[in-house]
Design an enzyme around this catalytic site. Sequence first.
Site, mmCIF file in Angstrom:
data_model
loop_
_atom_site.group_PDB
_atom_site.id
_atom_site.type_symbol
_atom_site.label_atom_id
_atom_site.label_comp_id
_atom_site.label_asym_id
_atom_site.label_seq_id
_atom_site.Cartn_x
_atom_site.Cartn_y
_atom_site.Cartn_z
ATOM 1 N N HIS A 236 -7.880 -5.502 0.356
ATOM 2 C CA HIS A 236 -6.787 -4.698 0.342
ATOM 3 C C HIS A 236 -6.262 -5.467 1.772
ATOM 4 O O HIS A 236 -6.930 -5.322 2.886
ATOM 5 C CB HIS A 236 -6.831 -3.276 0.712
ATOM 6 N N SER B 175 0.852 -1.564 -0.024
ATOM 7 C CA SER B 175 -0.052 -0.012 -0.062
ATOM 8 C C SER B 175 0.665 1.063 0.102
ATOM 9 O O SER B 175 1.756 1.395 -0.985
ATOM 10 C CB SER B 175 -1.035 -0.206 0.987
ATOM 11 N N GLU C 24 -9.598 -4.775 -3.760
ATOM 12 C CA GLU C 24 -8.882 -3.987 -2.821
ATOM 13 C C GLU C 24 -9.751 -2.926 -2.018
ATOM 14 O O GLU C 24 -9.790 -2.637 -1.013
ATOM 15 C CB GLU C 24 -7.964 -2.928 -3.710
#
Length: 522
Positions: free
Chosen positions: A425, A204, A326
């Site tokens: 995610h 990320s 995600e």
Amino acid sequence: MPPTAPTASAGRPKPSAPLVDLPEGRLRGALEGGLCVFRAVPYAAAPVGDQRWRPARPHPGWSGTRDATADGPSAPQMYLEGGDPVLGGHGEPPFDEDCLTLNVWTPALDDARRPVLVWIHGGGFVSGSGSLPGYSGETFARDGDLVFVSINYRLGPLGYLNPDGDEDGSNLWLRDQLAALHWVQDNIASFGGDPAAVTVAGQSGGAVSTAALAGHPQTRGLIRRVILQSPPFGLDLPDPGTYRERTAAYAESAGAKTPGELRALPWPALIGAAGGLFARTARWGYWPTPFLPVVDGVSLPHHPAQALLHGAATGIDVLIGWTREEAAFGFGLDEGYAAAPREQVTGRIAETFGPGKASEVYAAYEGARPGARPADVLMDLITDELFRVPAVRLAEARAAAGHPVWAYQFDFPTPAYEGRLGAAHCLELPFVFANFDRWSHAPFLAGLAPAVRDGLARTMHRAWISFIRTGDPNHPGMPQWQPYEAGTRTTMRFDSVVTALDDLAGPSRRLHDLRSRPLRAT
């Protein structure tokens, strides 16, 4: 009678604590599970007092032997007691501005010159720590015979704002990471590592950092490989002029009229004011990012999505991937988004594709996910524009330039929350680290079948180790994984059954080609 012989445990001498001598001084670490572990090792001086919002400086060193057996404070950040409903928390007290430290796990303090993995945590530029249990380096060090380094760096207003508006105060988060990487270059041989075999990996926001480091002129020759897990390369990063407006809004939230007044505030007040900036910058249907990297042309010369497409960085090996859902991380459990009508989502699509294409794009997303609600269409849009499509464009550009990447998509869904999160995610993290025991606090892992879970983790963990050691993620326990080439676009799908597929992200890539052209490498 002869004296009774001592038991084996009584007669065996206790192993001595590992010691390392560095230019700054001596460190005493700990033996943990057969590994030498050093925690809270300073890589730069504390950025406190008049050094707040100043670049990291060399640490002055210490006298005697410094204890390195306990974690140090994490970077100041917002904290919610009990954590969030997905991760269960991504940062634990204590917090302190004196946080520029790193942790090292190594199989031995010798001259074996092992490959090195430097891990940069994510957290939306506002949370996280290199000492979180889930980011423990023990599995990589033990299973891969690697030296693992995790770092802390400044977050939120202390790392991503520049109240003075000068060149020295820009992108302090990146300057911290540069200092840590140079520390690794100078010192990792003392921990059994090879400074010429460094892989930097991040997830990320940490993947954005990883790419920025790889393309930075100060890291030329320091990084051999990078692993980019779910980089949000679709972020629209501001220039200094644009970002000054955000800095002014933050100062107003903090009740400060001048940079000097901001400097005088204690760090808890600075972190408390971050909530006001969240509220001011939030937009419906967009991932909230009140603090962002700034493309200033100096400390950050390019958008990190472009960093691996130019100059010496084109020679760095790249492994890049994303998760299938995600955006479910931030939107899947939100009842407000769950109730969003089609018209509102179509309006959000129009902001990306234009009003003339919005209905067509909505229909394409709806058709790709049978039974999709408007919220599902929105989440697939956000996943594509922020994560999947920008990562594919990097892969396309590298392939066209003759420097292909290894690409993957993580598809394994979690049954938690009746399956509303899908393959969200962050879900790949415990699989990559193969350390589910360190994630017992994370609600999004509830209900995973251990046999399937652990088998997929073994496959991914070994692939990451193989890539770190050789630049090729293939190993005998998985299907053949080919690089992402222009003719095939091979992408490894990590699910209960691991499969290499050609052009897995093709529908998303073609759909988003309607709005912009792909990147080009030079």
